[in-house]
Design a protein around this motif. Structure first.
Motif, PDB file in Angstrom:
ATOM      1  N   VAL A   1      42.400  40.603  53.406  1.00  0.00           N
ATOM      2  CA  VAL A   1      42.620  38.974  53.510  1.00  0.00           C
ATOM      3  C   VAL A   1      43.211  38.841  54.836  1.00  0.00           C
ATOM      4  O   VAL A   1      44.053  39.629  55.385  1.00  0.00           O
ATOM      5  N   PRO A   2      42.716  37.969  55.457  1.00  0.00           N
ATOM      6  CA  PRO A   2      43.118  37.340  56.742  1.00  0.00           C
ATOM      7  C   PRO A   2      44.500  37.218  56.565  1.00  0.00           C
ATOM      8  O   PRO A   2      44.901  36.277  55.789  1.00  0.00           O
TER       9      PRO A   2
ATOM     10  N   GLN B   1      41.510  22.030  51.991  1.00  0.00           N
ATOM     11  CA  GLN B   1      40.207  22.617  52.498  1.00  0.00           C
ATOM     12  C   GLN B   1      39.685  23.394  51.519  1.00  0.00           C
ATOM     13  O   GLN B   1      38.445  24.209  51.852  1.00  0.00           O
ATOM     14  N   GLY B   2      40.303  23.504  50.240  1.00  0.00           N
ATOM     15  CA  GLY B   2      39.741  24.236  49.265  1.00  0.00           C
ATOM     16  C   GLY B   2      40.009  25.853  49.273  1.00  0.00           C
ATOM     17  O   GLY B   2      39.178  26.673  48.582  1.00  0.00           O
ATOM     18  N   ARG B   3      40.906  26.187  50.117  1.00  0.00           N
ATOM     19  CA  ARG B   3      41.417  27.523  50.193  1.00  0.00           C
ATOM     20  C   ARG B   3      42.800  28.035  49.503  1.00  0.00           C
ATOM     21  O   ARG B   3      43.408  27.112  48.811  1.00  0.00           O
ATOM     22  N   ARG B   4      42.841  29.225  49.147  1.00  0.00           N
ATOM     23  CA  ARG B   4      43.799  29.764  48.211  1.00  0.00           C
ATOM     24  C   ARG B   4      45.028  30.459  49.355  1.00  0.00           C
ATOM     25  O   ARG B   4      44.712  31.665  49.314  1.00  0.00           O
ATOM     26  N   PRO B   5      46.013  29.870  49.938  1.00  0.00           N
ATOM     27  CA  PRO B   5      46.892  30.563  50.597  1.00  0.00           C
ATOM     28  C   PRO B   5      48.160  31.229  49.934  1.00  0.00           C
ATOM     29  O   PRO B   5      48.254  31.036  48.619  1.00  0.00           O
TER      30      PRO B   5
ATOM     31  N   ASP C   1      45.890  42.125  49.156  1.00  0.00           N
ATOM     32  CA  ASP C   1      44.647  42.107  49.034  1.00  0.00           C
ATOM     33  C   ASP C   1      44.376  42.047  47.230  1.00  0.00           C
ATOM     34  O   ASP C   1      43.233  41.764  46.824  1.00  0.00           O
ATOM     35  N   HIS C   2      45.480  41.952  46.661  1.00  0.00           N
ATOM     36  CA  HIS C   2      45.345  41.976  45.460  1.00  0.00           C
ATOM     37  C   HIS C   2      45.937  40.740  44.476  1.00  0.00           C
ATOM     38  O   HIS C   2      46.324  40.501  43.289  1.00  0.00           O
ATOM     39  N   LEU C   3      46.150  39.709  45.339  1.00  0.00           N
ATOM     40  CA  LEU C   3      46.971  38.546  44.927  1.00  0.00           C
ATOM     41  C   LEU C   3      46.061  37.379  44.581  1.00  0.00           C
ATOM     42  O   LEU C   3      46.120  36.400  43.924  1.00  0.00           O
TER      43      LEU C   3
ATOM     44  N   GLU D   1      36.817  39.540  54.188  1.00  0.00           N
ATOM     45  CA  GLU D   1      35.717  40.282  54.149  1.00  0.00           C
ATOM     46  C   GLU D   1      35.122  40.304  52.894  1.00  0.00           C
ATOM     47  O   GLU D   1      35.809  40.399  51.857  1.00  0.00           O
ATOM     48  N   ARG D   2      33.703  40.482  52.566  1.00  0.00           N
ATOM     49  CA  ARG D   2      33.288  40.523  51.370  1.00  0.00           C
ATOM     50  C   ARG D   2      34.014  41.559  50.230  1.00  0.00           C
ATOM     51  O   ARG D   2      34.076  41.382  49.103  1.00  0.00           O
ATOM     52  N   GLU D   3      34.479  42.633  50.757  1.00  0.00           N
ATOM     53  CA  GLU D   3      34.794  44.062  49.941  1.00  0.00           C
ATOM     54  C   GLU D   3      35.862  43.401  49.029  1.00  0.00           C
ATOM     55  O   GLU D   3      36.521  43.954  48.281  1.00  0.00           O
ATOM     56  N   MET D   4      36.715  42.329  49.789  1.00  0.00           N
ATOM     57  CA  MET D   4      37.702  42.020  49.081  1.00  0.00           C
ATOM     58  C   MET D   4      37.828  41.924  47.561  1.00  0.00           C
ATOM     59  O   MET D   4      38.492  42.331  46.993  1.00  0.00           O
TER      60      MET D   4
END
Ligand code: TXA
Ligand code: MG
Length: 383
Positions: free
Chosen positions: A244-245, A270-274, A317-319, A371-374
């Motif tokens: 995750v960035p 913006q529709g994102r999940r911070p 990565d697991h949040l 990335e997609r693999e997330m």
């Protein structure tokens, strides 16, 4: 190429010698063994065997131009891997070995050239961890060992992390529990006119300066672009990165909570999940925000922060979030090393908490999605 990874649980203070002997035989036979050191887990191979060393690069998916650290059992073994040994190296060894300091010296004949990515130098250290020490002693070999993670991922501080990245690709993991320091060794180049800090790490710069008043410390984290040869190989911008960035937040602490709240609001629009990565003391500012918060430990205790840093980066990565705002941690002791790792985990994306809301809008519009693999569990992505 899949293999069965054997996991041996060992006592971190007094490891069973018969168990370590099995791992030592594997090293001598050209196989790969992951083992705990006081910093992070290493992925070890016989440093005199270029085929075994090649396997390290293949398994980690590490570029061949990024050299490895050679581990030896004691300072008296240094001649096996480096020559000549300058006086300053002896002084540093006496003070800091065994321990989290790596010295870059001239490579001795016999060491596989691919260990050093073909350069005429070699990075060496004597680890302090009883398991690492026993493995070096019983194999009676210098062991090349980078951190036992997939290239560009956070370094492993538990056997679980090693297995998540490399399970089914390596022969043995010696599980000695969590590593006590948690960030990698300090890397010091002694082949230049003046000693040069290549990577801040487990031995603080303040301690080195006591012996090295002329130590050169780059002002900002050294950043090397991919595929460009440089004095500090391995200083790639993207390193230690979760999938995750991450965006690193710097600036005056009192301003941070207001800034973070504004940023979270904007990102949600913006529709994102911070998500957030912050020191313990900061958590209370955000409890009502309803965002996932990962804590790093007490801000003033760099030793405690370092211990958990890489585990926390992996947790991101697991949040179920698609962007993480991480608060920078600076200060003495391991602060420099922690800030360097956070900067690379963020791939150099840094925001000052004094920025204006309009700047934020533009900044986040440019910020990438994971990335997609997330969405794929880390294990199968790695295997
Ligand atoms: O704490 C540590 O140092 C851990 C444990 C396992 O010992 N190892 C580790 O290795 O972090 P690795 O490969 O992940 O990082 C080694 C760093 C890289 O940045 C590499 O470029 C640098 O040391 N390095 C190795 N040999 C070098 C050389 N000959 N000249 C300059 N830099 C070198
Ligand atoms: Mg590494």
């Amino acid at each position: 190429m899949r293999t069965v990874t054997r996991i041996f649980t060992v006592n971190s203070r007094a490891p069973d010698r018969a168990t370590i002997a099995v791992a030592a035989e594997a090293i001598a036979a050209g196989r790969l063994v992951a083992f705990p050191t006081e910093t992070v887990y290493g992925l070890g191979a016989n440093a005199l065997d270029s085929h075994a060393v090649d396997r390290i690069f293949a398994v980690k998916q590490r570029p061949f131009n990024d050299p490895l650290i050679v581990h030896v059992a004691s300072a008296t073994q240094l001649m096996r891997v480096a020559h000549p040994i300058p006086e300053v190296a002896r002084l540093l060894a006496e003070r800091f070995w065994p321990g989290a300091l790596t010295l870059v010296l001239r490579r001795a004949p016999g060491v596989a050239p691919n260990v050093s990515a073909g350069m005429d130098t070699v990075a060496v250290r004597v680890p302090a961890h009883a398991v690492a020490h026993a493995l070096l002693e019983l194999s009676d070999l210098p062991i090349a060992a980078p951190s036992a993670n997939l290239f560009s991922r956070p370094s492993p501080t538990t056997a679980r992390h090693v297995l998540d990245d490399l399970g089914g690709r390596i022969d043995i993991v010696l599980d000695g529990g969590a590593t006590p320091i948690g960030v990698e060794s300090t890397v010091l180049d002694l082949t230049q006119d003046r000693p040069l800090l290549l990577r801040p790490g487990g031995v603080p710069v303040e301690d080195l300066r006591e012996l090295l008043p002329d130590l050169l410390v780059p002002a900002l984290p050294t950043v090397v672009k991919e595929n460009v040869p440089a004095a500090a190989p391995g200083s790639l911008l993207k390193h230690y990165a979760p999938r995750v960035p991450v965006v690193l937040l710097r600036g005056e602490l009192p301003q941070a909570p207001a800034f973070v709240r504004r940023a979270v609001e904007l990102l949600r629009k913006q529709g994102r999940r911070p998500g957030l990565l912050v020191p313990d003391e900061e958590v209370s500012h955000y409890t009502d925000l309803g965002v996932a918060v990962v804590t790093l430990g007490p801000a003033g205790d760099s030793g405690a922060l370092a211990k958990v840093l890489f585990a926390r980066l992996r947790e991101l990565d697991h949040l179920g979030v698609d962007l993480v705002l991480a608060q920078d941690v600076q200060g003495p002791g391991l602060g420099l090393a922690i800030s360097d790792r956070l900067f690379r985990a963020a791939e150099g994306r840094v925001l000052n908490v004094a920025e204006s809301p309009s700047f934020l809008d533009e900044f986040f519009a440019r910020c990438p999605y994971p990335e997609r693999e997330m969405s794929v569990p880390a294990r199968s992505a790695a295997g």
